[in-house]
Design a protein around this motif. Structure first.
Motif: not given
Length: 277
Positions: A51-71
């Motif tokens: 239920g959390k939302c984020r703003n991802l880039t194509h570079e983010d999506v190419a990685k195995a993990y992601n820890f971006d801050e929530y928005v």
């Protein structure tokens, strides 16, 4: 075509809502958080929150993990976590980056996304929605973390750039007729080739994804490149002609997927009509 690496959700019953309830408090990692990352998520072994939302880039999506801050989900965002859960026991001793985990995660997140947005695979492949998946960091994996996070993104499907999502995508595609779906959620191409940039159909375009064909059932061996293209071309010619109302002349195209996607359960081809409608 999603490109990245492993981790999973409990069978398909990982169901959407379970998630938040399963989320545990994170345990921070040793490395410092990079710009835009949430320190509490870095190297965490805890199950991600749904239920959390984020703003991802194509570079983010190419990685195995992601820890971006929530928005906040009522603020501009292009990604929403719609599922998360533990890997099945069979992957307990798997190596980090195991391709079998990848294939499992791709398939499970795709199936779950269909249920979440109220769609079937055919409609989903013609929409602006697609899934991406992430797992724990290698450090967290070594500490025993075995989970997968499924995110829906507003783009990526057929190579479309990411667009902002509504507050929630739950049941976004659940309609009685495809025609009832807003054009901004359907995928089109700017040019008269399937390789041209993909855009929402609410923007100027020359091609629209109009139908799909299933090239094989579960257990069916990969048809091979030549046979896949032949079968897709033959079907799409007739299907697009019917969609256009059987004109005397028309142009069409098709998108097919390779052996890697086939093994992950994507055995479809997408048919495109040359049309500005």
């Amino acid at each position: 075509m999603i490109g990245h690496t492993p981790r999973r959700t409990t069978s398909l019953s990982l169901l959407l809502v379970v998630l938040a309830a399963l989320a545990l408090s994170g345990c921070g990692g040793d490395r410092a958080a990079a710009e835009g990352e949430d320190p509490k998520q870095v190297d965490s072994t805890a199950l991600p929150e749904v239920g959390k939302c984020r703003n991802l880039t194509h570079e983010d999506v190419a990685k195995a993990y992601n820890f971006d801050e929530y928005v906040a989900c009522d603020e501009p965002h292009n990604a929403e976590t719609f599922g998360a859960g533990p890997l099945p026991d069979e992957f307990e001793d798997a190596e980090y980056g195991d391709e079998k985990v990848n294939e499992w995660a791709f398939s499970q997140c795709r199936k779950l996304l269909e249920k979440y947005v109220g769609s079937d695979q055919s409609l989903l492949m013609r929409s602006m929605l697609s899934h991406v998946y992430f797992g724990p960091s290698e450090k967290a994996w070594e500490e025993g973390a075995r989970w997968i996070r499924c995110d829906v993104v507003g783009g990526g499907q057929q190579g479309a750039e990411y667009v902002d999502l509504p507050t929630t995508t739950r049941n976004l595609l659940k309609v009685k007729k495809v025609e009832d779906i807003e054009d901004r959620w359907m995928v089109c191409a700017k040019g008269k080739t399937v390789d041209s940039p993909k855009v929402p159909c609410s923007e100027d375009h020359k091609m629209r994804a109009v139908t799909t064909i299933k090239l094989g059932e579960p257990g069916t061996k990969f048809l091979g490149v030549a046979e896949s293209k032949k079968k897709a071309s033959q079907f799409c010619r007739g299907s697009v002609s019917a969609w256009l109302g059987y004109p005397e002349s028309f142009e069409y195209g098709y998108t097919w997927f390779g052996e890697k996607e086939w093994k992950a359960g994507n055995r479809w081809a997408v048919c495109w009509a040359v049309t500005e409608e």
